[in-house]
Design an enzyme around this catalytic site. Structure first.
Site, PDB file in Angstrom:
ATOM      1  N   ASN A 126       0.852  -1.183   0.000  1.00 44.27           N
ATOM      2  CA  ASN A 126       0.000   0.000   0.000  1.00 44.27           C
ATOM      3  C   ASN A 126       0.892   1.239   0.000  1.00 44.27           C
ATOM      4  O   ASN A 126       1.508   1.582   1.001  1.00 44.27           O
ATOM      5  CB  ASN A 126      -0.916   0.002   1.232  1.00 44.27           C
ATOM      6  CG  ASN A 126      -1.973   1.088   1.167  1.00 44.27           C
ATOM      7  OD1 ASN A 126      -1.886   2.019   0.365  1.00 44.27           O
ATOM      8  ND2 ASN A 126      -2.974   0.984   2.036  1.00 44.27           N
TER       9      ASN A 126
ATOM     10  N   ASN B 104      -6.245   6.263  -1.673  1.00 44.86           N
ATOM     11  CA  ASN B 104      -7.120   5.616  -2.660  1.00 44.86           C
ATOM     12  C   ASN B 104      -7.670   4.277  -2.172  1.00 44.86           C
ATOM     13  O   ASN B 104      -8.301   3.549  -2.940  1.00 44.86           O
ATOM     14  CB  ASN B 104      -6.398   5.448  -4.002  1.00 44.86           C
ATOM     15  CG  ASN B 104      -5.152   4.573  -3.888  1.00 44.86           C
ATOM     16  OD1 ASN B 104      -5.039   3.726  -3.017  1.00 44.86           O
ATOM     17  ND2 ASN B 104      -4.195   4.787  -4.801  1.00 44.86           N
ATOM     18  N   ASP B 105      -7.443   3.954  -0.897  1.00 48.84           N
ATOM     19  CA  ASP B 105      -7.909   2.664  -0.381  1.00 48.84           C
ATOM     20  C   ASP B 105      -9.429   2.555  -0.423  1.00 48.84           C
ATOM     21  O   ASP B 105     -10.140   3.505  -0.054  1.00 48.84           O
ATOM     22  CB  ASP B 105      -7.459   2.474   1.068  1.00 48.84           C
ATOM     23  CG  ASP B 105      -5.959   2.324   1.207  1.00 48.84           C
ATOM     24  OD1 ASP B 105      -5.269   2.314   0.167  1.00 48.84           O
ATOM     25  OD2 ASP B 105      -5.487   2.205   2.350  1.00 48.84           O
TER      26      ASP B 105
ATOM     27  N   GLY C  64      -5.606  -2.582   0.333  1.00 54.48           N
ATOM     28  CA  GLY C  64      -5.111  -1.281  -0.089  1.00 54.48           C
ATOM     29  C   GLY C  64      -3.871  -1.285  -0.953  1.00 54.48           C
ATOM     30  O   GLY C  64      -3.305  -0.222  -1.242  1.00 54.48           O
TER      31      GLY C  64
ATOM     32  N   HIS D 167     -14.307 -12.408 -21.052  1.00 49.44           N
ATOM     33  CA  HIS D 167     -15.470 -12.005 -20.278  1.00 49.44           C
ATOM     34  C   HIS D 167     -15.208 -10.645 -19.638  1.00 49.44           C
ATOM     35  O   HIS D 167     -14.062 -10.201 -19.531  1.00 49.44           O
ATOM     36  CB  HIS D 167     -15.803 -13.034 -19.195  1.00 49.44           C
ATOM     37  CG  HIS D 167     -14.635 -13.383 -18.322  1.00 49.44           C
ATOM     38  ND1 HIS D 167     -13.834 -14.484 -18.547  1.00 49.44           N
ATOM     39  CD2 HIS D 167     -14.111 -12.760 -17.237  1.00 49.44           C
ATOM     40  CE1 HIS D 167     -12.881 -14.535 -17.637  1.00 49.44           C
ATOM     41  NE2 HIS D 167     -13.023 -13.497 -16.831  1.00 49.44           N
TER      42      HIS D 167
ATOM     43  N   ARG E 290      -0.182 -10.838 -20.892  1.00 54.18           N
ATOM     44  CA  ARG E 290      -0.590 -12.168 -20.463  1.00 54.18           C
ATOM     45  C   ARG E 290      -2.101 -12.219 -20.628  1.00 54.18           C
ATOM     46  O   ARG E 290      -2.823 -11.324 -20.182  1.00 54.18           O
ATOM     47  CB  ARG E 290      -0.195 -12.418 -19.009  1.00 54.18           C
ATOM     48  CG  ARG E 290      -0.559 -13.824 -18.462  1.00 54.18           C
ATOM     49  CD  ARG E 290      -1.923 -13.833 -17.821  1.00 54.18           C
ATOM     50  NE  ARG E 290      -2.162 -15.034 -17.018  1.00 54.18           N
ATOM     51  CZ  ARG E 290      -3.326 -15.329 -16.462  1.00 54.18           C
ATOM     52  NH1 ARG E 290      -4.374 -14.533 -16.616  1.00 54.18           N
ATOM     53  NH2 ARG E 290      -3.468 -16.419 -15.736  1.00 54.18           N
TER      54      ARG E 290
ATOM     55  N   ASP F  77      -5.698 -14.076 -20.070  1.00 52.75           N
ATOM     56  CA  ASP F  77      -6.439 -14.964 -19.194  1.00 52.75           C
ATOM     57  C   ASP F  77      -7.277 -15.963 -20.002  1.00 52.75           C
ATOM     58  O   ASP F  77      -7.729 -15.666 -21.108  1.00 52.75           O
ATOM     59  CB  ASP F  77      -7.349 -14.111 -18.303  1.00 52.75           C
ATOM     60  CG  ASP F  77      -8.010 -14.877 -17.191  1.00 52.75           C
ATOM     61  OD1 ASP F  77      -7.299 -15.597 -16.478  1.00 52.75           O
ATOM     62  OD2 ASP F  77      -9.237 -14.747 -17.025  1.00 52.75           O
TER      63      ASP F  77
ATOM     64  N   GLU G 177      -2.610 -18.023 -20.673  1.00 57.22           N
ATOM     65  CA  GLU G 177      -2.909 -18.847 -19.510  1.00 57.22           C
ATOM     66  C   GLU G 177      -3.470 -20.173 -20.015  1.00 57.22           C
ATOM     67  O   GLU G 177      -4.613 -20.269 -20.437  1.00 57.22           O
ATOM     68  CB  GLU G 177      -3.932 -18.202 -18.584  1.00 57.22           C
ATOM     69  CG  GLU G 177      -4.131 -19.048 -17.321  1.00 57.22           C
ATOM     70  CD  GLU G 177      -5.494 -18.894 -16.660  1.00 57.22           C
ATOM     71  OE1 GLU G 177      -5.658 -19.400 -15.542  1.00 57.22           O
ATOM     72  OE2 GLU G 177      -6.393 -18.295 -17.273  1.00 57.22           O
TER      73      GLU G 177
ATOM     74  N   ASP H   8      -3.949 -18.869  -8.366  1.00 59.65           N
ATOM     75  CA  ASP H   8      -5.025 -19.826  -8.602  1.00 59.65           C
ATOM     76  C   ASP H   8      -4.781 -21.188  -7.959  1.00 59.65           C
ATOM     77  O   ASP H   8      -5.651 -22.058  -8.018  1.00 59.65           O
ATOM     78  CB  ASP H   8      -5.217 -20.039 -10.110  1.00 59.65           C
ATOM     79  CG  ASP H   8      -5.896 -18.859 -10.779  1.00 59.65           C
ATOM     80  OD1 ASP H   8      -6.794 -18.270 -10.165  1.00 59.65           O
ATOM     81  OD2 ASP H   8      -5.519 -18.521 -11.919  1.00 59.65           O
TER      82      ASP H   8
ATOM     83  N   ASP I  81      -7.317 -20.431  -2.717  1.00 61.89           N
ATOM     84  CA  ASP I  81      -7.900 -19.099  -2.768  1.00 61.89           C
ATOM     85  C   ASP I  81      -8.945 -18.954  -1.651  1.00 61.89           C
ATOM     86  O   ASP I  81      -9.791 -19.832  -1.489  1.00 61.89           O
ATOM     87  CB  ASP I  81      -8.544 -18.943  -4.150  1.00 61.89           C
ATOM     88  CG  ASP I  81      -9.296 -17.638  -4.342  1.00 61.89           C
ATOM     89  OD1 ASP I  81      -9.073 -16.701  -3.571  1.00 61.89           O
ATOM     90  OD2 ASP I  81     -10.111 -17.585  -5.271  1.00 61.89           O
TER      91      ASP I  81
ATOM     92  N   ARG J 198      -3.519 -15.595  -1.673  1.00 61.42           N
ATOM     93  CA  ARG J 198      -3.464 -14.182  -2.072  1.00 61.42           C
ATOM     94  C   ARG J 198      -3.289 -13.283  -0.855  1.00 61.42           C
ATOM     95  O   ARG J 198      -3.805 -12.164  -0.808  1.00 61.42           O
ATOM     96  CB  ARG J 198      -4.733 -13.811  -2.839  1.00 61.42           C
ATOM     97  CG  ARG J 198      -5.009 -14.697  -4.039  1.00 61.42           C
ATOM     98  CD  ARG J 198      -6.344 -14.405  -4.706  1.00 61.42           C
ATOM     99  NE  ARG J 198      -6.593 -15.335  -5.815  1.00 61.42           N
ATOM    100  CZ  ARG J 198      -7.646 -15.274  -6.629  1.00 61.42           C
ATOM    101  NH1 ARG J 198      -8.559 -14.325  -6.454  1.00 61.42           N
ATOM    102  NH2 ARG J 198      -7.793 -16.152  -7.603  1.00 61.42           N
TER     103      ARG J 198
END
Length: 820
Positions: free
Chosen positions: A307, A312-313, A359, A434, A552, A554, A583, A648, A698, A702
């Site tokens: 952060n 801008n959090d 953040g 998407h 990259r 997705d 990917e 992932d 997940d 992360r």
């Protein structure tokens, strides 16, 4: 006693005859049904094939915990696919997953009624599978082929279009009557759901004397780029056989076989069951940016790295775009080092996924560029940074605006400029498959201005779709699903496929893999393609113009091949040295034909190396790695994004048992990093791995980077080891540019590989055992029989070969680099 025995035998015979009379033909005909789920990466693997016996399909399965799966054939044929009915039970065509709990070895019994309904029971292990009939034909069993041996096939590996390839087979006993080389072209689409081989040629092979036996040879010219299959039909006095690929499982990949030495089986009635060798033929002019093989990536999930600007959090109730998640407030973590929220775990969070924020932002990345440089990374891969409501940003709300929680477009340009000063390239990420439901393109939650179509002179509305027919959509206007209603006047309407006849709004459009928050784009729509890559200021060009060194992409398999072909041309026209990364998780040969991608996220490497470093078979790892060496063009093989951890999948440290024995898990992590840094391709460090950041599935993979000034406890000793191994790679060009030959040694614990660059050699060896190991290897051709090697890691005592043999002693969980 004799009379009683005879009576029992008669009764058993009658019972058996009665039971046989009750047997029914298989309701699915000759189709093979597989259990496909999380337990086997959703593959149609032979060991998960049901066997039909009398009145039901049976499978023995060893598993633990709750498992989700479907029952289906190899092609996911609709009438042969049984999914979940919403309660976890099997239903033909069911969209959900079947759920069952396991605790060891079990027998599954699937019965299918005349009306097509199915019942699945799970009981104790009780079924005895029918063993395969043994193969006794010595002539067939002694027939040989090896795709990596120039005595059987030349030239080796992937080749440019227009190459003549010679094939030879043979044995050392008489009796091989005839042989045919079968050449086929592979057709594959999507995430391997559709996979078939189209026959091209049956070439009678020419016999030749081979000692006591007979050899056969043939040639074939591969004129067009593509992925081809080949195998051999052989004939002896006892019948016909398939000389084919082996049964090695390749991580994530539907097709079995790691290539190399062939196996032989009776010629099956259904030729779809033949295991083809694969031959990649790429465009003659296929080039990958020269800098790609020198890359060490630092891979960042921006929201969780640093952060740098608290202003801008995202904050609940703040009234700014970043303060809302769809139609409600975001969640904000009170402390940087908290665990990410996961609904349903009792952590106090709400019921929504991916709406909690710490953040992290672009300023934080800029602030830590010197740290990334000091680690030795020279490329920065960022998961999406464009405006989106979630913390992962794969639900794009504006492809041409940096998310306000991350900063501004100017901040992205500044990041690229500051990174370039330090010799670091920036590779952004996005999905062109998407968008987000909460976006101006779709606008399900009415968070963007709704579209008011101009009325015709008579006051009526224009025809449906007229607003979209003018070509490139405007930057403003209503979404295609304003407020949960189809809006045919939206400039984005043609980007999506709608089903207005459905009453449920969630069913009126296609969400990617059924996720309604991710409306799937119609990739064939000209307006979408113009916005994505055709226009001068398309999404693709927009960020290349602002400093991106490539892209990259997705979920590449869900996007049509012709889309990627056009997209690649647009990328290279804008910036010829831009790197394109897909990917994909499986054997990605079809993407490396020179018309789509330069590289991919290498999940085969990830699984092979993590399992090996965790103590699993070195032979298994070598088989998976060798498949890629043979199937991928060298220019792509040397640019692969070689991963250990990702956003992932569980982090590497978790894979190694951080919760059971953290010190040993870190040693295994360093062993896998050693392998990364000494293997061809681009080593990729997921942020925080270098200081001992762990985490499982997940969202725990992360987690935030444990900065000391935020109360974290980064493992500085581990960081020093990472730096030492990265520096080794940079110091030795042979580790980045050297060719790789077949393993000099591969057993359950030890792998020894050879690299060559001109007159420079490097031998790399690893030991995944908790005990020291000593092995002897034969030096590859080209090295003197008494070659002397230097220990590149510590400059210790040189090693001397004797009569072409070299003895290596490896400490537990360690690696060795010897140079000459």
């Amino acid at each position: 006693m004799i009379k009683m025995t005879a009576l029992c035998a008669a009764l058993l015979s009658l019972a058996s005859a009665s039971h046989a009379a009750d047997c029914k033909p298989a309701p699915l005909g000759d189709a093979t049904l597989y259990l496909r789920g999380g337990v086997n990466n959703w593959a149609a693997a032979d060991e998960y094939a049901f066997e039909y016996r009398c009145d039901a399909y049976f499978l023995n399965l060893k598993a633990s915990g709750v498992q989700e799966f479907k029952l289906a054939d190899e092609d996911w044929t609709g009438r042969l696919t049984f999914g979940g009915d919403g309660q976890g039970n099997p239903a033909r065509g069911g969209a959900g997953n079947i759920r069952r709990e396991f605790s060891g070895e079990h027998t599954l019994r699937l019965s299918i009624a005349a009306d097509g309904s199915a019942q699945l029971s799970v009981g104790p292990l009780s079924f005895k599978p029918t063993p395969p009939a043994p193969l006794t034909d010595k002539v067939a069993l002694r027939t040989r082929f090896d795709s990596r041996d120039t005595a059987f096939k030349q030239p080796f590996g992937a080749q440019p279009a227009g190459t003549d390839v010679s094939f030879s087979i043979g044995n050392d006993v008489p009796g091989l009557k005839a042989a045919t080389l079968i050449i086929e072209r592979r057709q594959m689409s999507g995430n391997q759901e559709q996979l078939a081989y189209e026959p091209l040629a049956r070439i009678p092979m020419t016999p030749r004397s081979r000692g006591l036996g007979t050899g056969f040879s043939a040639r074939y010219r591969f004129d067009a780029a593509g992925v081809y299959g080949y195998w051999f039909e052989i004939e002896t006095a006892q019948g016909k056989y398939a000389l084919q690929n082996n049964k090695d499982a390749i991580y994530w990949t539907r097709e079995k076989g790691s290539m190399g030495p062939a196996t032989v089986e009776r010629l099956p009635a259904n030729l779809n069951r033949v295991r083809r060798y694969r031959q990649t033929i790429h465009a003659a002019d296929f080039q990958v940016p020269a800098w790609a093989r020198d890359v060490v990536y630092y891979y960042v999930f921006p929201e969780r790295f640093r952060n740098g600007d608290s202003a801008n959090d995202p904050r609940p109730g703040g009234g700014r775009p970043q303060d809302r998640y769809q139609d409600r407030d975001v969640e904000r973590h009170a402390r940087w080092n908290e665990k990410p929220f996961k609904p349903g775990t009792g952590d106090g969070s709400d019921a929504l996924f991916n709406n909690d924020f710490f953040g992290g932002d672009l300023q934080g990345l800029i602030d830590k560029l010197d740290y990334i440089k000091a680690l030795g990374a020279n490329a920065l891969y960022l998961t999406p940074v464009f405006r989106a409501p979630s913390n992962h940003k794969y639900d794009a709300a504006d492809y041409k605006q940096i998310d306000p929680a991350f900063g501004s477009n100017a901040d992205f340009e500044r990041l690229c400029a500051e990174a370039a000063k330090r010799g670091i390239r920036v590779i952004p990420d996005t999905s062109l498959n998407h968008v987000g439901a909460d976006s101006p393109y779709f606008n399900r939650f009415n968070n963007f201005p709704t579209y008011q179509p101009p009325r015709l002179p008579d006051g009526s509305l224009p025809p449906e779709g007229a607003a979209a027919s003018s070509g490139r959509p405007s930057a403003r206007g209503g979404g295609a699903f304003d407020g949960g209603k189809i809006n045919p006047h939206s400039p984005y309407y043609s980007w999506f496929k709608f089903k207005p006849e459905e009453k449920d709004p969630n069913k009126q459009f296609q969400g990617w893999v059924g996720v309604s928050d991710l409306p799937e784009l119609d990739k064939n729509d000209p307006s979408w393609r113009a916005y994505a890559y055709r226009d001068p200021d398309s999404v693709t060009n927009y960020w290349l113009d602002r400093g991106a060194a490539g892209w990259r992409m997705d979920v590449a398999p869900w996007v049509p091949d012709d889309f990627w072909r056009e997209w690649r041309s647009a990328v290279k026209a804008k910036r010829p040295d831009a790197l394109t990364v897909a990917e994909t998780w499986f054997d990605s040969s079809k993407y490396f034909l020179g018309d789509m991608f330069d590289s991919t996220m290498n999940y085969i490497f990830r699984n092979a190396v993590l399992d090996y470093a965790a103590g699993k078979s070195g032979k298994l790892a070598a088989a998976n790695l060798e498949l890629m060496r043979e199937a991928y063009p060298p220019q792509a093989f040397s640019a692969l994004m070689n991963l250990l951890s990702t956003h992932d999948q569980p982090r590497a440290l978790h894979h190694f048992g951080e919760d059971r024995d953290l010190p040993q898990a870190k040693r295994r992590l360093l062993l896998s990093v050693f392998f990364q840094m000494t293997y061809p391709g681009a080593p990729t460090i997921y942020y925080g791995d270098e200081v001992g950041l762990g985490g499982g599935d997940d969202p725990y993979n992360r987690a935030t980077y444990p900065w000391a000034d935020q109360g974290g406890q980064p493992d500085e000793a581990l960081l020093r080891e990472f730096k030492r191994l990265v520096a080794l790679r940079h110091e030795l060009p042979v580790l980045r540019h050297g060719t790789l030959s077949a393993p000099l040694h591969a057993d359950e614990q030890v792998l020894v590989l050879a690299r060559q660059l001109g007159q420079t050699w490097a031998l790399t060896a690893t030991n995944n055992s908790l005990q020291p190991r000593t092995v002897q290897v034969t030096l590859p051709a080209g090295l003197p029989r008494d070659a002397r090697f230097t220990n590149a890691l510590d400059g210790g005592v040189p090693l001397q070969a004797r009569q072409g043999r070299l003895t290596l002693t490896l400490a537990p969980l360690s690696g060795l680099v010897l140079t000459r």
